[in-house]
Design a protein around this motif. Structure first.
Motif, short mmCIF file in Angstrom:
data_model
loop_
_atom_site.label_atom_id
_atom_site.label_comp_id
_atom_site.label_asym_id
_atom_site.label_seq_id
_atom_site.Cartn_x
_atom_site.Cartn_y
_atom_site.Cartn_z
N GLY A 105 0.82 -1.21 0.00
CA GLY A 105 0.00 0.00 0.00
C GLY A 105 0.85 1.26 0.00
O GLY A 105 2.10 1.20 -0.05
N PHE A 131 -2.89 14.03 6.13
CA PHE A 131 -3.19 12.68 6.65
C PHE A 131 -2.38 12.47 7.94
O PHE A 131 -1.14 12.47 7.89
N TYR A 134 1.08 10.65 8.89
CA TYR A 134 2.43 11.13 8.55
C TYR A 134 3.25 11.36 9.83
O TYR A 134 4.45 11.17 9.83
N ASP A 214 2.12 11.63 -2.32
CA ASP A 214 1.31 10.52 -1.78
C ASP A 214 -0.02 10.52 -2.54
O ASP A 214 -0.83 11.42 -2.38
N SER A 242 -1.12 3.92 -4.70
CA SER A 242 -1.81 2.82 -4.04
C SER A 242 -3.02 2.41 -4.86
O SER A 242 -3.66 3.26 -5.50
N SER A 244 -5.48 0.97 -3.23
CA SER A 244 -6.50 0.82 -2.18
C SER A 244 -7.82 1.47 -2.56
O SER A 244 -8.89 0.94 -2.26
N ARG A 253 -3.58 -4.47 0.49
CA ARG A 253 -2.28 -3.85 0.74
C ARG A 253 -1.35 -3.90 -0.48
O ARG A 253 -0.35 -4.62 -0.48
C1 LIG Z 1 -3.47 10.43 2.19
C2 LIG Z 1 -3.32 8.98 2.45
N1 LIG Z 1 -2.10 8.43 2.33
C3 LIG Z 1 -1.91 7.12 2.54
C4 LIG Z 1 -2.95 6.29 2.89
C5 LIG Z 1 -2.68 4.84 3.09
O1 LIG Z 1 -3.19 4.12 2.01
P1 LIG Z 1 -2.89 2.58 1.77
O2 LIG Z 1 -4.14 1.83 2.07
O3 LIG Z 1 -2.53 2.48 0.35
O4 LIG Z 1 -1.77 2.21 2.66
C6 LIG Z 1 -4.24 6.81 3.03
C7 LIG Z 1 -5.34 5.95 3.44
O5 LIG Z 1 -6.44 6.35 3.69
C8 LIG Z 1 -4.43 8.21 2.81
O6 LIG Z 1 -5.62 8.78 2.93
#
Ligand SMILES: Cc1ncc(COP(=O)(O)O)c(C=O)c1O
Length: 405
Positions: A105, A131, A134, A214, A242, A244, A253
């Motif tokens: 992910g 997010f 971080y 990201d 990702s 996801s 993942r």
């Molecule tokens: C801004 C941001 N970065 C990273 C992620 C993590 O995503 P992943 O499921 O690909 O690990 C998310 C998940 O909600 C997110 O909103």
């Protein structure tokens, strides 16, 4: 006894996850249909049919023996080549498999790149709202997260303050667009200016500053909005992608890092990131889903489902007197809290079985995040609660930002 670091983590454990648990508790009491859980970015749209088809094809194909085996820590070569080609087709770039590392992910990818780049006390700059994870990802490698305060006019990055906050210790700048929690897409103008500032500061300090993009929400952009591809604007770019959200596969993942070969020290970064993937204990990204996403690079979830939710929620909230900007991407709405204290407003919402997250979790108090990746019906049924909430607050008159204004 757990470590001191983890004691802090346990104390500050994610508000969002806590809300998710609260939602389950309330559903147990009131019935799941009477609880309106807008707390977590868990896609409610099913993966595209192509995903199911790909899984079946792969596991039924006798020639794909060893599909569950270990492979290169960076991932299967053919999968990485397919991803590079797909990026090149979309953005007229010239990447190869050597630019790609498959990751667990975006979260896994960010940890890999921070492990690869950060020395203790190196600074990572981000723009509020951001997010909240971080904070932990940077702390994992003893870095310092430096937060640029929010520009609440349009939620584009506050570039004047950004310029002031770059120091010789700045190693990484992390951006997220379309943004969680605002749904804002950073404009091309913003990206051009941000890149210019970074180039100037690199020159001034004689350092390399990496721009980490990201991008879990890249594919969720409404009204055909453009999301600039950052490697085209700034050489020291690393992209954390990702599947996801683009394929609704968060539990599987799977994602990747793209490390531009224009980036300073590119070859060392690639080999260090490959090792980081291994020694962080990921070893490699999930093997079956590497193969699945390679077959689904042109597939996407049905964006219209989120778009309908966006329209319903946005128009409803505005008509009751809430203030927010219309999201251009992702599936979050960042709404001004009608009372100053965003956490208190979330508690009031909770009493109406509405679960939303205080803006302070994203470094932006005074706002709340509503994740609208839920059933359309859930929004329809929750809207009267949102209406009653703002009416209650206005009639009580205490702390009301609107009454003060
Ligand atoms: C801004 C941001 N970065 C990273 C992620 C993590 O995503 P992943 O499921 O690909 O690990 C998310 C998940 O909600 C997110 O909103």
């Amino acid at each position: 006894m757990i470590s001191k670091n983890m004691q802090v983590q346990v104390q500050n454990s994610s508000v969002i996850r806590a809300m998710f648990e609260e939602g389950k508790r309330l559903a147990g009491i009131h019935g799941v249909e009477n609880v309106f859980d807008f707390s977590l970015g868990n896609p409610n749209v099913e993966p595209p049919e192509d995903v199911k088809k790909a899984i079946l094809e792969i596991i039924n194909d006798d020639s794909s023996m060893g599909v569950h085996a270990y492979m290169n820590n960076s991932g299967y070569e053919d999968v990485r080549a397919a991803i590079a080609k797909s990026i090149n087709d979309k953005f007229s770039t010239t990447f190869t498999q050597n630019n790609i590392i498959m990751t667990v992910g975006a979260a896994g990818g960010l940890n890999v790149i921070f492990k690869t780049l950060l020395n203790p006390r190196d600074e990572v700059i981000t723009f509020a709202p951001f997010f909240g994870e971080y904070r932990s990802y940077v702390k994992n490698y003893e870095g310092e997260l430096v937060v640029v305060s929010p520009n609440t006019i349009d939620f584009q990055p506050n570039l004047a303050e950004f310029k002031e906050k770059i120091t010789p210790k700045t190693k990484v700048v992390i951006v997220n667009s379309p943004n969680n929690p605002t749904g804002v897409i950073y404009s091309e103008e913003t990206i051009i200016k941000l890149s210019e500032i970074l180039r100037d500061k690199q020159k001034e300090f004689g350092t390399d500053i990496y721009l980490v993009s990201d991008e879990p929400y890249r594919e969720l952009a409404y009204d055909h909005a453009e999301v600039p591809y950052l490697s085209k604007y700034y050489a020291n770019t690393i992209i954390g992608y990702s599947f996801s959200k683009s394929l609704s596969l968060p539990g599987e993942r799977i994602g990747y890092l793209l490390i531009s070969d224009q980036a300073a020290d590119y070859e060392n970064i690639i080999s260090a990131a490959n090792i980081a993937n291994r020694i962080l204990g990921f070893v490699n990204a999930p093997s079956l889903f590497q193969r699945v996403v390679a077959k689904c690079l042109d597939a996407k979830v049905d964006l219209e489902v989120y778009n309908r939710n966006r329209e319903l929620l946005y128009n409803g909230l505005l008509s009751y007197g809430y203030q927010c900007i219309k999201p251009e991407g992702a599936f979050y709405m960042f709404v001004k809290s009608p009372i100053e204290n965003d956490a208190e407003f979330c508690s009031l919402a909770n009493k109406k079985n509405i679960l939303i997250v205080p803006g302070r979790a994203f470094g932006c108090p005074g706002y709340v995040r509503i994740a609208y990746c839920v059933a359309y019906k859930t929004i329809e049924k929750a809207l009267p609660g949102f209406k009653a909430l703002i009416e209650d607050v206005k009639s009580e008159g205490i702390h009301s930002q609107f009454l003060k204004a």
